[in-house]
Scaffold this active site. Sequence first.
Site, PDB file in Angstrom:
ATOM      1  N   ARG A 122     -45.729  78.656  44.955  1.00 20.80           N
ATOM      2  CA  ARG A 122     -46.311  77.299  44.874  1.00 20.80           C
ATOM      3  C   ARG A 122     -45.454  76.315  44.084  1.00 20.80           C
ATOM      4  NH1 ARG A 122     -51.052  80.383  44.273  1.00 20.80           N
ATOM      5  NH2 ARG A 122     -52.212  80.439  46.230  1.00 20.80           N
ATOM      6  N   LYS A 144     -36.281  64.619  48.757  1.00 28.26           N
ATOM      7  CA  LYS A 144     -36.703  64.939  50.131  1.00 28.26           C
ATOM      8  C   LYS A 144     -36.105  66.294  50.488  1.00 28.26           C
ATOM      9  CE  LYS A 144     -37.341  60.422  52.316  1.00 28.26           C
ATOM     10  NZ  LYS A 144     -36.847  59.501  53.359  1.00 28.26           N
ATOM     11  N   GLU A 186     -22.442  56.814  54.163  1.00 27.56           N
ATOM     12  CA  GLU A 186     -23.615  56.642  53.290  1.00 27.56           C
ATOM     13  C   GLU A 186     -23.245  55.845  52.036  1.00 27.56           C
ATOM     14  OE1 GLU A 186     -26.651  57.442  54.086  1.00 27.56           O
ATOM     15  OE2 GLU A 186     -26.624  59.164  55.436  1.00 27.56           O
ATOM     16  N   LYS A 228     -29.478  54.824  44.475  1.00 31.09           N
ATOM     17  CA  LYS A 228     -30.550  55.633  45.078  1.00 31.09           C
ATOM     18  C   LYS A 228     -31.628  55.911  44.030  1.00 31.09           C
ATOM     19  CE  LYS A 228     -31.964  59.258  48.057  1.00 31.09           C
ATOM     20  NZ  LYS A 228     -31.688  60.178  49.129  1.00 31.09           N
ATOM     21  N   GLU A 238     -41.708  56.866  49.710  1.00 31.53           N
ATOM     22  CA  GLU A 238     -41.410  55.963  50.833  1.00 31.53           C
ATOM     23  C   GLU A 238     -42.638  55.248  51.386  1.00 31.53           C
ATOM     24  OE1 GLU A 238     -38.216  57.381  53.314  1.00 31.53           O
ATOM     25  OE2 GLU A 238     -38.871  56.104  54.950  1.00 31.53           O
ATOM     26  N   ARG A 242     -38.226  52.346  49.679  1.00 30.67           N
ATOM     27  CA  ARG A 242     -37.315  53.465  49.967  1.00 30.67           C
ATOM     28  C   ARG A 242     -36.782  53.389  51.395  1.00 30.67           C
ATOM     29  NH1 ARG A 242     -37.509  59.724  47.789  1.00 30.67           N
ATOM     30  NH2 ARG A 242     -35.701  60.401  48.975  1.00 30.67           N
ATOM     31  N   ASN A 246     -32.716  53.523  54.758  1.00 32.03           N
ATOM     32  CA  ASN A 246     -32.527  53.849  56.175  1.00 32.03           C
ATOM     33  C   ASN A 246     -31.727  52.787  56.920  1.00 32.03           C
ATOM     34  OD1 ASN A 246     -33.974  56.257  55.971  1.00 32.03           O
ATOM     35  ND2 ASN A 246     -35.900  55.114  56.048  1.00 32.03           N
ATOM     36  N   HIS A 249     -30.044  53.687  60.129  1.00 33.37           N
ATOM     37  CA  HIS A 249     -30.537  54.994  60.567  1.00 33.37           C
ATOM     38  C   HIS A 249     -31.326  54.959  61.872  1.00 33.37           C
ATOM     39  CE1 HIS A 249     -29.097  56.255  56.686  1.00 33.37           C
ATOM     40  NE2 HIS A 249     -29.461  57.496  56.890  1.00 33.37           N
ATOM     41  N   HIS A 253     -30.162  57.639  64.438  1.00 35.13           N
ATOM     42  CA  HIS A 253     -30.987  58.745  64.950  1.00 35.13           C
ATOM     43  C   HIS A 253     -30.990  58.763  66.475  1.00 35.13           C
ATOM     44  CE1 HIS A 253     -33.180  58.898  60.835  1.00 35.13           C
ATOM     45  NE2 HIS A 253     -32.132  59.670  60.865  1.00 35.13           N
ATOM     46  N   HIS A 268     -23.661  62.886  61.206  1.00 35.28           N
ATOM     47  CA  HIS A 268     -24.709  61.967  60.746  1.00 35.28           C
ATOM     48  C   HIS A 268     -24.121  60.731  60.059  1.00 35.28           C
ATOM     49  CE1 HIS A 268     -28.538  60.622  59.156  1.00 35.28           C
ATOM     50  NE2 HIS A 268     -28.000  60.599  57.944  1.00 35.28           N
TER      51      HIS A 268
HETATM   52  P1  NAD Z   1     -23.572  70.302  55.736  1.00 34.67           P
HETATM   53  O1  NAD Z   1     -24.374  70.792  54.616  1.00 34.67           O
HETATM   54  O2  NAD Z   1     -23.722  70.970  57.049  1.00 34.67           O
HETATM   55  O3  NAD Z   1     -22.028  70.319  55.326  1.00 34.67           O
HETATM   56  C1  NAD Z   1     -21.047  69.934  56.279  1.00 34.67           C
HETATM   57  C2  NAD Z   1     -19.996  71.033  56.455  1.00 34.67           C
HETATM   58  O4  NAD Z   1     -19.132  71.041  55.327  1.00 34.67           O
HETATM   59  C3  NAD Z   1     -20.580  72.444  56.532  1.00 34.67           C
HETATM   60  O5  NAD Z   1     -19.867  73.176  57.492  1.00 34.67           O
HETATM   61  C4  NAD Z   1     -20.313  73.026  55.146  1.00 34.67           C
HETATM   62  O6  NAD Z   1     -20.181  74.435  55.178  1.00 34.67           O
HETATM   63  C5  NAD Z   1     -19.027  72.365  54.794  1.00 34.67           C
HETATM   64  N1  NAD Z   1     -18.783  72.172  53.365  1.00 34.67           N
HETATM   65  C6  NAD Z   1     -19.689  71.796  52.435  1.00 34.67           C
HETATM   66  N2  NAD Z   1     -19.073  71.585  51.264  1.00 34.67           N
HETATM   67  C7  NAD Z   1     -17.771  71.864  51.449  1.00 34.67           C
HETATM   68  C8  NAD Z   1     -16.637  71.815  50.604  1.00 34.67           C
HETATM   69  N3  NAD Z   1     -16.692  71.379  49.335  1.00 34.67           N
HETATM   70  N4  NAD Z   1     -15.431  72.195  51.120  1.00 34.67           N
HETATM   71  C9  NAD Z   1     -15.343  72.581  52.421  1.00 34.67           C
HETATM   72  N5  NAD Z   1     -16.365  72.613  53.271  1.00 34.67           N
HETATM   73  C10 NAD Z   1     -17.569  72.250  52.786  1.00 34.67           C
HETATM   74  O7  NAD Z   1     -23.822  68.746  56.006  1.00 34.67           O
HETATM   75  P2  NAD Z   1     -23.979  67.465  55.067  1.00 34.67           P
HETATM   76  O8  NAD Z   1     -23.307  66.390  55.807  1.00 34.67           O
HETATM   77  O9  NAD Z   1     -23.619  67.730  53.660  1.00 34.67           O
HETATM   78  O10 NAD Z   1     -25.561  67.235  55.088  1.00 34.67           O
HETATM   79  C11 NAD Z   1     -26.246  66.961  56.292  1.00 34.67           C
HETATM   80  C12 NAD Z   1     -27.699  67.311  56.091  1.00 34.67           C
HETATM   81  O11 NAD Z   1     -28.232  66.534  55.039  1.00 34.67           O
HETATM   82  C13 NAD Z   1     -28.571  67.038  57.310  1.00 34.67           C
HETATM   83  O12 NAD Z   1     -29.376  68.161  57.554  1.00 34.67           O
HETATM   84  C14 NAD Z   1     -29.431  65.851  56.890  1.00 34.67           C
HETATM   85  O13 NAD Z   1     -30.694  65.872  57.489  1.00 34.67           O
HETATM   86  C15 NAD Z   1     -29.520  66.071  55.404  1.00 34.67           C
HETATM   87  N6  NAD Z   1     -29.815  64.861  54.637  1.00 34.67           N
HETATM   88  C16 NAD Z   1     -30.844  64.911  53.756  1.00 34.67           C
HETATM   89  C17 NAD Z   1     -31.137  63.811  52.981  1.00 34.67           C
HETATM   90  C18 NAD Z   1     -32.238  63.891  51.973  1.00 34.67           C
HETATM   91  O14 NAD Z   1     -32.587  62.854  51.385  1.00 34.67           O
HETATM   92  N7  NAD Z   1     -32.754  65.062  51.694  1.00 34.67           N
HETATM   93  C19 NAD Z   1     -30.384  62.634  53.096  1.00 34.67           C
HETATM   94  C20 NAD Z   1     -29.324  62.614  54.006  1.00 34.67           C
HETATM   95  C21 NAD Z   1     -29.048  63.745  54.784  1.00 34.67           C
HETATM   96  N1  GLY Z   2     -31.934  59.538  52.804  1.00 33.15           N
HETATM   97  C1  GLY Z   2     -33.043  58.668  52.750  1.00 33.15           C
HETATM   98  C2  GLY Z   2     -33.967  58.936  51.616  1.00 33.15           C
HETATM   99  O1  GLY Z   2     -33.706  59.767  50.783  1.00 33.15           O
HETATM  100  O2  GLY Z   2     -35.001  58.341  51.551  1.00 33.15           O
END
Ligand code: NAD
Ligand code: GLY
Length: 371
Positions: A122, A144, A186, A228, A238, A242, A246, A249, A253, A268
Amino acid sequence: MTETVHVPLGDRAYDIHVGPGLLAEAGARIAPLLQRPRVAVLTDETVAPLHLDGLRAGLESQGIAMSALALPAGEATKNWAQLARAVEWLLDERVERRDVVLALGGGVIGDLTGFAAAILRRGVRFVQVPTTLLAQVDSSVGGKTGINTRHGKNLVGAFHQPSLVLCDTDILATLPPRDFLAGYGEVVKYGLLGDADFYGWLEAHGPALAAGDLAARGHAVRRSCEMKAEIVARDETEQGDRALLNLGHTFCHALEAATGYDGARLLHGEGVAIGCLLALDLSARLGLCPQEDPSRFAAHLRLMGAKSSLADIPGDLPSAEALLDLMGQDKKVLDGQLRFVLTRGIGRAFVTSDVPRDTVLVLLNEALEGR
Ligand code: NAD
Ligand code: GLY
């Protein structure tokens, strides 16, 4: 030099540390959170061979033991099966309610680990050690968390704030240039949405930042996290402001869905940059922002070597009508009304539902014709 951004959320407040060499200091930074000297780490199979030993050494220097599970790298890991695997492993490791789970990876690992921590017993605390630029400036901050389902991205999850975020800017050195540039989408979004001075600074320092200038990277990550943090503190779940995060976005999307979430075609952050440019273009067409803003931003993206238009997306794209339909499926749609983040000029974004459908269609048709 390490800089600290505080996220003021009452009893869920936490610090984001930004700077080089933070993996080596992980033990000292995390120790105050621990009631016993051990942590369970979730990471991915690409990041583990690059950075897990560095983290282990940083923890061991303070007598903290670490066990780790590496999940497959990539977006497909954010699913029910890998979530179950992670949670069962954390239980195998006898992680208790007072323990701390650590996410070492990009947004995929951060989102999945945060959600696993939210539902384990939990709710246990977790620490983010983001390893991509996108994760350092966006996904590791704000709480998030979640996974994807067959119905779409990020549809199951929870708001669960981390207890600490360590953004080690040295870690970004191993990131492939395309992933770095995607994360830059971003970063520049923050300038566009709320800080014209930061946007101007990025125009001047973006190329140095991409080339590896650590001081520039530190400044960009710190300012992005600060922005942020300010927005999340105003609107954690949000209900209003917040949504400014986006910017770009809604278009992004739709483009991600149209390209089948195939990272080989569109990442992305690349979609965010293209989406921000379309949002500026839409704002200019509606007479809301100066006519020169879209071309100014397009020139900056080209200077950075980043994708800037639909022409930069390989393969076929659907019609403007089909893209508009995909925009209508965005989870930010309210009562069937498309919501856009538009701008009155660089650094002055706002949210509105008052956008004529025809103007968007003309914009998308022209963007597609440019391919
Ligand atoms: P990811 O985590 O898939 O990383 C991208 C690639 O880089 C992967 O293959 C990973 O193995 C590799 N990698 C990571 N760090 C590395 C490093 N230091 N050296 C070499 N390779 C490395 O993708 P991302 O772009 O970091 O994140 C995308 C995700 O984030 C999506 O799922 C998206 O929905 C999410 N997201 C969440 C929020 C939120 O507020 N929670 C906001 C934006 C995006
Ligand atoms: N990435 C958008 C948010 O965190 O609200």
